[in-house]
Design an enzyme around this catalytic site. Structure first.
Site, PDB file in Angstrom:
ATOM      1  N   ALA A 155      -4.340 -11.451  -5.512  1.00 36.96           N
ATOM      2  CA  ALA A 155      -3.064 -11.407  -4.671  1.00 36.96           C
ATOM      3  C   ALA A 155      -2.716 -10.144  -4.001  1.00 36.96           C
ATOM      4  CB  ALA A 155      -1.855 -11.251  -6.065  1.00 36.96           C
ATOM      5  N   MET A 156      -1.771 -10.244  -3.215  1.00 37.72           N
ATOM      6  CA  MET A 156      -1.334  -9.035  -2.008  1.00 37.72           C
ATOM      7  C   MET A 156      -0.096  -8.636  -2.392  1.00 37.72           C
ATOM      8  SD  MET A 156      -2.850  -7.408  -0.027  1.00 37.72           S
ATOM      9  CE  MET A 156      -1.736  -6.192   0.701  1.00 37.72           C
ATOM     10  N   GLU A 157       0.085  -7.425  -2.226  1.00 41.95           N
ATOM     11  CA  GLU A 157       1.300  -6.560  -2.540  1.00 41.95           C
ATOM     12  C   GLU A 157       2.207  -6.406  -1.430  1.00 41.95           C
ATOM     13  OE1 GLU A 157      -1.710  -4.897  -2.463  1.00 41.95           O
ATOM     14  OE2 GLU A 157      -1.922  -2.923  -1.769  1.00 41.95           O
ATOM     15  N   ASN A 158       2.276  -7.138  -0.429  1.00 40.41           N
ATOM     16  CA  ASN A 158       2.934  -7.122   0.708  1.00 40.41           C
ATOM     17  C   ASN A 158       4.376  -6.859   0.444  1.00 40.41           C
ATOM     18  OD1 ASN A 158       0.856  -8.467   2.182  1.00 40.41           O
ATOM     19  ND2 ASN A 158       1.613 -10.292   1.023  1.00 40.41           N
ATOM     20  N   HIS A 215       0.576  -5.706 -11.569  1.00 39.13           N
ATOM     21  CA  HIS A 215      -0.298  -4.913 -10.565  1.00 39.13           C
ATOM     22  C   HIS A 215       0.416  -5.072  -9.168  1.00 39.13           C
ATOM     23  CE1 HIS A 215      -4.140  -3.258  -9.153  1.00 39.13           C
ATOM     24  NE2 HIS A 215      -3.647  -4.101  -8.020  1.00 39.13           N
ATOM     25  N   GLU A 216       0.609  -6.207  -8.760  1.00 37.07           N
ATOM     26  CA  GLU A 216       1.293  -6.401  -7.339  1.00 37.07           C
ATOM     27  C   GLU A 216       2.590  -5.717  -7.497  1.00 37.07           C
ATOM     28  OE1 GLU A 216      -0.748  -7.008  -5.460  1.00 37.07           O
ATOM     29  OE2 GLU A 216      -2.269  -8.023  -6.912  1.00 37.07           O
ATOM     30  N   GLU A 275      -5.423   1.584  -5.611  1.00 38.03           N
ATOM     31  CA  GLU A 275      -5.843   0.536  -6.344  1.00 38.03           C
ATOM     32  C   GLU A 275      -6.186   1.017  -8.033  1.00 38.03           C
ATOM     33  OE1 GLU A 275      -5.437  -2.156  -5.692  1.00 38.03           O
ATOM     34  OE2 GLU A 275      -5.459  -2.200  -3.756  1.00 38.03           O
TER      35      GLU A 275
HETATM   36  N1  PHE Z   1      -4.644  -5.253  -2.634  1.00 34.84           N
HETATM   37  C1  PHE Z   1      -5.039  -6.362  -3.294  1.00 34.84           C
HETATM   38  C2  PHE Z   1      -4.665  -5.777  -4.790  1.00 34.84           C
HETATM   39  O1  PHE Z   1      -5.574  -5.412  -5.475  1.00 34.84           O
HETATM   40  C3  PHE Z   1      -6.052  -6.613  -3.305  1.00 34.84           C
HETATM   41  C4  PHE Z   1      -6.442  -7.554  -1.667  1.00 34.84           C
HETATM   42  C5  PHE Z   1      -7.302  -6.721  -0.838  1.00 34.84           C
HETATM   43  C6  PHE Z   1      -5.818  -8.800  -1.465  1.00 34.84           C
HETATM   44  C7  PHE Z   1      -7.678  -7.252   0.195  1.00 34.84           C
HETATM   45  C8  PHE Z   1      -6.371  -9.233  -0.453  1.00 34.84           C
HETATM   46  C9  PHE Z   1      -6.965  -8.763   0.773  1.00 34.84           C
HETATM   47  O2  PHE Z   1      -3.377  -5.772  -5.385  1.00 34.84           O
HETATM   48 ZN    ZN Z   2      -4.217  -3.770  -6.024  1.00 37.75          ZN
END
Ligand code: PHE
Ligand code: ZN
Length: 881
Positions: free
Chosen positions: A269-272, A304-305, A327
């Site tokens: 997943a991604m924390e945008n 986490h996100e 991270e």
């Molecule tokens: N930053 C994201 C996470 O650990 C992982 C991620 C990295 C997602 C690169 C997509 C691309 O929460």
């Molecule tokens: Zn992360």
């Protein structure tokens, strides 16, 4: 001929950006094959940048369609542009306005980086360097800007239009079938946190009242038909928000928090900012399709996100070498959250198992790198277990070293001091040095030095003097690019267990600093003398796994089994049992290789039985006591000249021997742990299922005649995926009668649910049978499989390569050849996924000579290929180094 290798990026070359981008206004006009992006940037020359320095922006596979500076079009000799770079020779100091138009083809984007489509939904992935696939930009995490995003699309194609921040405007585009929405994010952020989504999605709405009284709108967007499977994710989100307020004092800072689940996603997943985008695997759950492990995974990833909002977004990384700053810290936070939601002991054991199975082999092989690397060819290859899991262990140790209060004070200081900044590990550590008054310079080496230290401890008791002397030694083996290693600051949590199970407290300690029950190991060697210890205790070392090290001690098997019964630290109780089990398995592997009989000590059987049947212990913990180390875990402990077939046989021997030795207890537990009421995903109910299912697996692998029917009956009667999949796994892996019919029934039932079908692929790919490779090859043509979808690839090919030691490492090399060919093909479509899959080869040097040669041949053939991506080339080259 090999293409020239690209120049690596080095930490020591870091320089602040030559220009600053203060605001970004994006106008994105979506169309499947021709999306138009217009980016209006306010740019300023940074202090110290020479007046004649050109403006250089990053791109990646971009097509420029327009360019103006302060309103006037640039002449063709004012700039030079390629798909991956835009250089404007002369620019004012500014602030000046640059408008950059680009044209994208989201449908053709199979890398799943930048703007792409997943099941028709437009979505973005910008970490680490995906924003440059949308527009030319200073695509680096220390360039913080304010973003306003206008999205326009056909109303019927994409009724939902989302971007970061808060919604500010929306409406139809008059005279067309299109509509638009405008979003504004009031928090400056780096480009990797940009996101937008547009599609025809269903929503599950909710609200959260933040600690400061503000009402936050929460939404989870999913494909139509999946709205009913978001309840657990939403519940997890609200619990995460509350927990971060209570435990870290962190309150959410926007009016809305949106989550979108997509089915094609490279990572978890991604924390945008304000718009998290998830792999649907970490959102969707219902009892019929998700296991207890899936529920726990959703809870952890949602948390986490969400936690990244402060550790990652409000405070971000100066450069990608600092990746663990966000991270490692955020994994630590999500682990603590799960520990509070569930059983702390069980969570700790699960985390350490994961660390040892994923990170320790990385640290012991050719892909080893420090938690903060100093050099990379491709940053995508550094989203590793070392950065994430070892990074979290380092934060956990930091807390142990400075103590709980100074840790919290240090975190408060960090949030206070660095809010709104892109910062470094040094700045983070400085907060804890300040809050605790401790010198953390030796501790800081954990970020610099790769490899898992070995900590050797031996003890001598002097009854007359009433002293216990511990000889402690640390050593870290060389890793690629790092031959000389320095001693680290290792917190060694220690218990001295008396015969009645009580912990003895020493009167004085010399030879090392001790705070509470923590010994601070800072030198290569310590001789620690603890006084006031009249009775000879059993040392309980490294309680709670207080440091990510390989522990070697002179604690005897008898004493380990004593600890497994009496240690007040539940982690070490489990670990003591594991130590003896692992020793037994290593001995059995050697015995079977030399055609002799392996031996199972009766006292080990008794210790396992005692823990498994102890009603005072929680069932989830008892399940862990019964669970044998995996084949890869045994291989890791053996370390060299690995024969995966012998390991498989040894493990199978121990499993069936224990099954036969414990049959009455196992049958008793199976009945006792049966659920009485309906399904609930809570930790207690999940623990009972875990215990019952590990018992079922023993029975299915033993010699009780009615066991096969017991397993088949559970498969048929299960009202939830946990029990159904556990039974199926035992049937398929133990080759029990009816397993083919069970596979068909499972497929029939779950055909329309890709995430459930992933389990069906996985169970077949991990079967330790000689025909598994043929089966995996055949399954690649199954209508439910797709090489374009990362989840499917992981479930079939990834599971085979990393979850099937004996068949991936086939002695004829066919397992290697198949995976390498698959990877090479995948590389053309999705380099990031290909590189990730290829890291399954990382332990090849530890194999016995025949297999090692096969693996090497395969790697060398791949290295000769001309058209490998930078991602894949990096992994192949490092594996061969
Ligand atoms: N930053 C994201 C996470 O650990 C992982 C991620 C990295 C997602 C690169 C997509 C691309 O929460
Ligand atoms: Zn992360």
């Amino acid at each position: 001929m090999r293409p020239e290798t690209t120049a690596p990026v080095r930490l020591e070359d870091y320089r602040p950006p030559a220009f600053l981008i203060e605001t970004v206004e994006l106008d994105i006009r979506l169309a499947p094959k021709a999306t138009k992006v217009s980016a209006r940037l306010t740019v300023r020359r940074n202090k110290g940048t020479p007046a004649d320095a050109p403006l250089v922006l990053d791109g990646d596979e971009l097509a420029l369609t327009g360019l103006t500076l302060d309103g006037s079009a640039l002449a063709s000799d004012d700039y030079v542009v390629t798909p991956d770079r835009l250089e404007i020779f002369r620019v004012p100091d500014g602030p000046f306005t640059l408008v950059i138009d680009t044209r994208l083809d989201p449908d053709a984007n199979t890398k799943l980086m930048g703007l792409y489509r997943s099941s028709g939904t437009y979505c973005t992935q910008c970490e680490a360097e995906g924003f440059r696939r949308i527009t030319y930009f200073l695509d680096r995490p220390d360039c913080l800007a304010l973003y306003t995003t206008r999205i326009e699309a056909r109303a019927s194609e994409a009724p939902v239009l989302l971007a970061n921040g808060n919604p500010v405007d929306a409406g139809p585009v008059p005279g067309t079938d299109r509509h638009y929405a405008v979003w504004h994010d009031p928090h400056p952020k780096p480009s990797y946190l940009f996101a937008m989504v547009a599609g025809d999605l269903a929503v599950m709405p909710d609200t959260f009242t933040a600690a400061d009284g503000r009402e936050v709108a929460l939404n989870i967007f999913v494909e139509h038909g999946n709205q009913d499977a978001c309840g657990w994710a939403m519940d997890s989100l609200k619990r995460s928000m509350r927990w971060d307020e209570e435990v870290f004092g962190r309150v959410y800072d926007l009016d809305v928090f949106n989550i979108v689940a997509v089915s094609d996603f490279n990572m978890g997943a991604m924390e945008n900012k304000g718009l998290n985008i998830f792999n649907d695997k970490y959102v969707l759950a219902n009892p019929d399709t998700a296991t207890d492990q899936d529920y726990a995974g959703i809870e952890a990833v949602i948390a986490h996100e969400y936690f990244h909002n402060w550790t990652g977004n409000r405070i971000t990384c100066r450069d990608w070498f600092q990746l663990c700053l966000k991270e490692g810290l955020t994994v630590f936070r999500d682990q603590e959250f799960s520990a509070d939601m569930r059983s702390r002991a069980v969570k700790r054991i699960a985390d350490v198992r994961l660390l040892k199975s994923h990170q320790f082999p990385e640290d012991a092989g050719p892909l080893a790198h420090p938690v903060r690397p100093r050099l990379y060819h491709e940053i995508n290859n550094f989203y590793t277990a070392t950065v994430y899991e070892k990074g979290s262990e380092v934060v956990r140790m930091l807390k142990t070293v400075v103590g709980d209060d100074a840790f919290r004070a240090g975190m408060d200081l960090y949030f206070d001091r660095h809010d709104g900044e892109a910062t470094t590990i040094e700045a983070f550590l400085a907060c804890f040095a300040e809050a605790s008054g401790r010198d953390l310079s030796r501790f800081a080496l954990w970020y610099e030095q790769a490899g898992t230290p070995t900590l050797t401890v031996s003890s001598t008791h002097d009854a007359a003097a009433g002293t216990l002397t511990l000889a402690v030694e640390q050593r870290t083996a060389p890793t690629p690019g790092q031959t000389a290693k320095q001693p680290l600051h290792i917190p060694l949590r220690l218990g001295l267990v008396a015969g009645d199970g009580r912990d003895l407290t020493p009167e004085t300690v010399t030879g090392a600093e001790m705070t509470g029950d923590v010994l601070h190991i800072v030198a290569e060697r310590h001789e620690v003398v603890l006084s006031g210890i009249a009775e000879k205790p059993v040392p309980s070392l490294l309680r709670g796994f207080s440091a990510p090290v390989n522990l070697r001690s002179d604690v005897s098997d008898t004493d380990q089994l004593f600890l497994s019964a009496r240690d007040s630290d539940p982690f070490n109780r489990w670990e003591a049992l594991q130590t003896v089990v692992t020793k037994t398995l290593i001995a059995a592997t050697a015995a079977l290789a030399s055609q002799s009989e392996p031996v199972l000590d009766g006292s080990l059987v008794a210790a396992i039985r005692a823990n498994a049947t102890d009603a005072a212990l929680e069932p989830a913990f008892r399940a862990l006591c019964l669970q044998l180390p995996g084949e890869a875990d045994i291989a890791r402990e053996i370390g060299r000249d690995i024969d995966p077939e012998a390991i498989r046989a040894a493990r199978a021997w121990l499993r069936s021997s224990l099954s036969d030795a414990l049959t009455p207890a196992l049958l008793g537990l199976y009945n006792e742990m049966a659920s009485s009421g309906g399904f609930s995903p809570d930790a207690a109910a999940a623990g009972r299922r875990a215990l019952r299912n590990v018992v079922l697996d023993y029975l299915g692998n033993g010699s009780v005649p009615e066991a096969a029917e017991l397993v088949a009956a559970q498969f048929r009667a299960a009202d939830n995926m946990t029990d159904r999949f556990a039974a199926l796994t035992t049937m398929v892996h133990a080759n029990l009668p009816g397993h083919e019919e069970a596979l068909s029934a499972f497929e029939e039932r779950h055909r329309a649910t890709p995430l459930a079908m992933d389990k069906w692929f996985m169970v077949q790919a991990t079967a330790p049978a000689a025909d598994t490779l043929d089966r995996v090859k055949a399954l690649c043509a199954h209508p439910g499989f797709s090489a374009g979808n990362p989840n499917r690839v992981r479930a079939l090919i990834g599971a085979f390569a990393t979850g099937n030691q004996s068949q991936f490492n086939r002695v004829d090399g066919e397992g290697f050849a198949f995976v390498a060919a698959f990877v090479q093909d995948l590389d053309k479509r999705n380099p990031q996924a290909a590189a990730r899959l290829m890291s399954a080869f990382r332990s090849w040097r530890a194999l016995e000579p025949d297999r090692r040669t096969r693996a090497e041949t395969c790697l060398k053939a791949l290295a000769k290929a001309q058209d490998l991506s930078v991602d894949l080339r990096d992994i192949v080259d490092r594996c061969l180094q």
